[in-house]
Motif scaffolding. Structure first.
Motif, mmCIF file in Angstrom:
data_model
loop_
_atom_site.group_PDB
_atom_site.id
_atom_site.type_symbol
_atom_site.label_atom_id
_atom_site.label_comp_id
_atom_site.label_asym_id
_atom_site.label_seq_id
_atom_site.Cartn_x
_atom_site.Cartn_y
_atom_site.Cartn_z
ATOM 1 N N SER A 145 -37.813 -50.960 -16.907
ATOM 2 C CA SER A 145 -36.638 -49.974 -17.354
ATOM 3 C C SER A 145 -36.661 -50.196 -18.877
ATOM 4 N N ILE A 146 -36.608 -51.101 -19.454
ATOM 5 C CA ILE A 146 -36.882 -51.283 -21.164
ATOM 6 C C ILE A 146 -38.053 -50.822 -21.489
ATOM 7 N N ILE A 147 -39.087 -51.090 -20.883
ATOM 8 C CA ILE A 147 -40.486 -50.384 -21.443
ATOM 9 C C ILE A 147 -40.384 -48.914 -21.272
ATOM 10 N N ASN A 148 -39.972 -48.504 -20.033
ATOM 11 C CA ASN A 148 -40.063 -46.990 -19.923
ATOM 12 C C ASN A 148 -38.810 -46.147 -20.786
ATOM 13 N N ASP A 149 -37.782 -46.804 -21.022
ATOM 14 C CA ASP A 149 -36.338 -46.216 -21.982
ATOM 15 C C ASP A 149 -37.017 -45.921 -23.293
ATOM 16 N N ALA A 150 -37.957 -47.069 -23.744
ATOM 17 C CA ALA A 150 -38.543 -47.230 -24.993
ATOM 18 C C ALA A 150 -39.500 -46.111 -25.105
ATOM 19 N N ALA A 151 -40.342 -45.990 -24.076
ATOM 20 C CA ALA A 151 -41.498 -45.021 -24.124
ATOM 21 C C ALA A 151 -41.114 -43.724 -24.322
ATOM 22 N N GLU A 152 -40.069 -43.489 -23.371
ATOM 23 C CA GLU A 152 -39.311 -42.009 -23.146
ATOM 24 C C GLU A 152 -38.812 -41.584 -24.495
ATOM 25 N N SER A 153 -38.221 -42.425 -25.209
ATOM 26 C CA SER A 153 -37.553 -42.115 -26.485
ATOM 27 C C SER A 153 -38.406 -41.986 -27.639
ATOM 28 N N ILE A 154 -39.554 -42.483 -27.573
ATOM 29 C CA ILE A 154 -40.584 -42.348 -28.420
ATOM 30 C C ILE A 154 -41.515 -40.896 -27.879
ATOM 31 N N ALA A 155 -41.693 -40.702 -26.925
ATOM 32 C CA ALA A 155 -42.740 -39.735 -26.335
ATOM 33 C C ALA A 155 -42.337 -38.316 -27.286
ATOM 34 N N GLY A 156 -41.132 -37.917 -27.173
ATOM 35 C CA GLY A 156 -41.264 -36.513 -28.011
ATOM 36 C C GLY A 156 -41.060 -36.559 -29.198
ATOM 37 N N GLN A 157 -41.083 -37.737 -29.750
ATOM 38 C CA GLN A 157 -41.062 -37.993 -31.387
ATOM 39 C C GLN A 157 -42.557 -37.883 -32.075
ATOM 40 N N ILE A 158 -43.540 -38.349 -31.389
ATOM 41 C CA ILE A 158 -44.844 -38.549 -32.062
ATOM 42 C C ILE A 158 -45.800 -37.684 -31.001
ATOM 43 N N SER A 159 -46.862 -37.280 -31.823
ATOM 44 C CA SER A 159 -47.909 -36.352 -30.957
ATOM 45 C C SER A 159 -48.922 -37.366 -30.251
ATOM 46 N N LYS B 41 -40.766 -40.626 -38.048
ATOM 47 C CA LYS B 41 -40.838 -40.660 -36.680
ATOM 48 C C LYS B 41 -41.788 -41.939 -36.083
ATOM 49 N N LEU B 42 -42.686 -42.046 -36.756
ATOM 50 C CA LEU B 42 -43.771 -43.269 -36.511
ATOM 51 C C LEU B 42 -42.771 -44.599 -37.027
ATOM 52 N N PHE B 43 -42.213 -44.608 -38.053
ATOM 53 C CA PHE B 43 -41.494 -45.851 -38.539
ATOM 54 C C PHE B 43 -40.073 -46.084 -37.188
ATOM 55 N N LEU B 44 -39.783 -45.112 -36.861
ATOM 56 C CA LEU B 44 -38.728 -45.441 -35.695
ATOM 57 C C LEU B 44 -39.261 -45.864 -34.272
ATOM 58 N N ALA B 45 -40.559 -45.256 -34.068
ATOM 59 C CA ALA B 45 -41.192 -45.818 -32.975
ATOM 60 C C ALA B 45 -41.653 -47.093 -33.023
ATOM 61 N N GLY B 46 -41.881 -47.443 -34.205
ATOM 62 C CA GLY B 46 -42.331 -49.050 -34.299
ATOM 63 C C GLY B 46 -41.057 -49.843 -34.265
ATOM 64 N N LYS B 47 -39.890 -49.413 -34.664
ATOM 65 C CA LYS B 47 -38.564 -49.992 -34.487
ATOM 66 C C LYS B 47 -38.518 -49.943 -33.103
ATOM 67 N N ILE B 48 -38.449 -48.843 -32.139
ATOM 68 C CA ILE B 48 -38.188 -48.939 -30.815
ATOM 69 C C ILE B 48 -39.038 -50.031 -30.153
ATOM 70 N N ILE B 49 -40.293 -49.955 -30.231
ATOM 71 C CA ILE B 49 -41.379 -50.852 -29.767
ATOM 72 C C ILE B 49 -41.202 -52.383 -29.944
ATOM 73 N N SER B 50 -40.791 -52.559 -31.038
ATOM 74 C CA SER B 50 -40.504 -53.808 -31.560
ATOM 75 C C SER B 50 -39.242 -54.464 -30.768
ATOM 76 N N ASN B 51 -38.259 -53.623 -30.902
ATOM 77 C CA ASN B 51 -37.110 -54.090 -30.286
ATOM 78 C C ASN B 51 -37.325 -54.439 -28.680
ATOM 79 N N ALA B 52 -37.885 -53.307 -28.186
ATOM 80 C CA ALA B 52 -38.186 -53.495 -26.759
ATOM 81 C C ALA B 52 -38.928 -54.889 -26.540
ATOM 82 N N ARG B 53 -39.787 -55.215 -27.248
ATOM 83 C CA ARG B 53 -40.395 -56.689 -27.261
ATOM 84 C C ARG B 53 -39.717 -57.709 -27.266
ATOM 85 N N GLN B 54 -38.836 -57.522 -28.301
ATOM 86 C CA GLN B 54 -37.871 -58.711 -28.575
ATOM 87 C C GLN B 54 -36.822 -58.888 -27.470
ATOM 88 N N LYS B 55 -36.353 -57.701 -26.898
ATOM 89 C CA LYS B 55 -35.192 -57.912 -25.980
ATOM 90 C C LYS B 55 -35.820 -58.368 -24.722
#
Length: 184
Positions: free
Chosen positions: A51-65, A76-90
């Motif tokens: 769920s953590i992984i899917n939620d992170a991927a879904e929140s990024i998917a529409g933001q980057i090409s 948008k790429l910076f935000l994607a990095g933040k989301i992926i990093s936060n998912a990994r840390q969580k």
């Protein structure tokens, strides 16, 4: 946060597969058997981790090409990095699991190259949100964050912003020079 050296942290490589469920395709996460036995209760954790992984991927998917992150805005790429990093840390903090192929999982889910996921994470870890300018090409950021000395990333970016490095090729050559000096 759980310390990597701690016996509570379990490092594992997982496999993401697409399965059909109720006529719909969805992603499933598979843990190797040694992970199931060495990290108690992994089957209960699996759904939450997925769920953590899917939620992170879904929140990024529409933001980057897809397939071409270079066409995406740097912010948008910076935000994607933040989301992926936060998912990994969580996942590490809450479940004591470090997924060794985390980059590959996000590359698959976001349909981009693994190296680009790595660059996106480096962008987030090397620069601040204030450093990001959507008018600067992605290739410049990619070269900036590929310095061996992460403190130099901001320095290289500022040289580009000041016009002292005029193109992404100038940035690439400058970073190569810095990396060569650093390896001596």
């Amino acid at each position: 946060m759980i310390d990597r050296a701690s016996s509570k942290t379990h490092i594992t490589k997982v496999k993401m597969i697409r399965v059909k469920s109720g006529g719909k395709e969805k992603w499933e996460i598979l843990f190797p058997l040694d992970s199931v036995f060495s990290s108690g209760g992994i089957t209960e954790k699996r759904e939450k981790i997925l769920s953590i992984i899917n939620d992170a991927a879904e929140s990024i998917a529409g933001q980057i090409s897809k397939k071409h992150p270079s066409r995406s805005k740097a912010s948008k790429l910076f935000l994607a990095g933040k989301i992926i990093s936060n998912a990994r840390q969580k996942i590490l903090k809450d479940y004591g699991i470090e997924i060794s192929n985390f980059l590959e999982i996000f590359a698959k889910l976001l349909q981009i190259d693994r190296r680009n996921v790595n660059y996106i994470l480096q962008l987030y870890s090397s620069l601040t949100e204030n450093d990001i300018d959507d008018n600067i090409p992605w290739t410049v950021y990619r070269y900036c964050v590929s310095t061996r000395d992460k403190k130099k990333s901001r320095e290289v970016l500022n040289l580009y912003k000041e016009g002292k490095l005029k193109s992404s090729n100038d940035v690439r050559r400058y970073v190569k020079m810095l990396n060569d000096e650093h390896s001596l």
